[in-house]
Design a protein around this motif. Structure first.
Motif, short mmCIF file in Angstrom:
data_model
loop_
_atom_site.label_atom_id
_atom_site.label_comp_id
_atom_site.label_asym_id
_atom_site.label_seq_id
_atom_site.Cartn_x
_atom_site.Cartn_y
_atom_site.Cartn_z
N GLN A 123 7.44 -3.98 3.38
CA GLN A 123 6.23 -3.41 2.75
C GLN A 123 6.13 -3.53 1.14
OE1 GLN A 123 5.01 0.15 4.49
NE2 GLN A 123 3.20 0.56 3.14
N ARG A 124 7.43 -2.84 0.53
CA ARG A 124 7.44 -3.03 -1.06
C ARG A 124 7.28 -4.50 -1.41
NH1 ARG A 124 11.60 0.18 0.41
NH2 ARG A 124 11.35 2.37 -0.06
N ARG A 125 7.83 -5.49 -0.63
CA ARG A 125 7.48 -6.74 -1.28
C ARG A 125 5.87 -7.12 -1.11
NH1 ARG A 125 8.38 -10.92 2.45
NH2 ARG A 125 7.25 -9.61 3.75
N ASN A 126 5.28 -6.85 0.01
CA ASN A 126 3.88 -6.94 0.07
C ASN A 126 3.17 -6.10 -1.05
OD1 ASN A 126 4.53 -8.46 2.48
ND2 ASN A 126 4.04 -6.95 3.82
N ARG A 127 3.49 -4.89 -1.22
CA ARG A 127 2.88 -4.26 -2.41
C ARG A 127 3.16 -5.07 -3.70
NH1 ARG A 127 1.20 1.38 -1.61
NH2 ARG A 127 1.03 1.58 0.74
N TYR A 128 4.20 -5.48 -3.85
CA TYR A 128 4.60 -6.10 -5.48
C TYR A 128 3.70 -7.20 -5.47
CZ TYR A 128 6.70 -9.41 -8.36
OH TYR A 128 6.71 -10.28 -9.57
#
Length: 167
Positions: A123-128
């Motif tokens: 999810q952090r990757r997606n938000r990035y």
């Protein structure tokens, strides 16, 4: 890094959620890849030059490979690998790992979102990706999961979303 206004990111399903699974010879997969190629080409024609790929199996991989193939026509485009953590391809087949590595090696930029796996690293990757883009190209039909959360986050952030039909 290229300007956010000139950047597109991708989101879509892993093979387990695609009707053809891992069978990329299925005509439906070929048709999806052609629709994705058209969406990336349209973005290039509209001035987008930087693309961010989350490096997952399935749609992410298709989009990364399509972007790289379009360099012949648009040599100025760049591709960034947004890798959630160093262990992303662990547990994949050797062929999947080799495909991932070949894609990473051809990217212009590599962003390691965090240095270890945790429950929230995807999810952090997606938000990035969303936070660094102006447009999202998404293969999304309403299924629960990471693509849905990415689309919803992109909507909240005001990104332009280009939906590509799965079938």
């Amino acid at each position: 890094m290229p300007a956010k206004q000139m950047t597109v990111c991708f989101s879509g399903y892993r093979p387990e959620k695609l009707p053809w699974g891992y069978d990329e010879d299925d005509p439906r997969c070929a048709a999806l890849k052609e629709r994705l190629r058209q969406a990336v080409t349209d973005a290039c024609e509209q001035g987008y030059r930087h693309f961010i790929c989350g490096m997952a199996r399935g749609v992410d991989t298709y989009c990364g490979e399509i972007t790289l193939a379009l360099r012949a026509q648009y040599p100025e485009i760049t591709l960034e690998a947004a890798i959630p953590c160093p262990s992303q391809p662990e547990g994949w087949t050797p062929e999947q790992q080799a495909r991932w590595q070949a894609l990473v090696e051809r990217c212009d930029y590599e962003t390691m979102v965090q240095d270890h796996y945790s429950a929230g690293c995807m999810q952090r990757r997606n938000r990035y990706m969303v936070d660094h883009a102006q447009r999202l190209i998404a293969v999304f039909d309403g299924q629960e999961g990471g693509t849905r959360r990415t689309v919803e986050y992109a909507m909240r952030r005001g990104l332009e979303i280009v939906y590509v039909d799965m079938e």
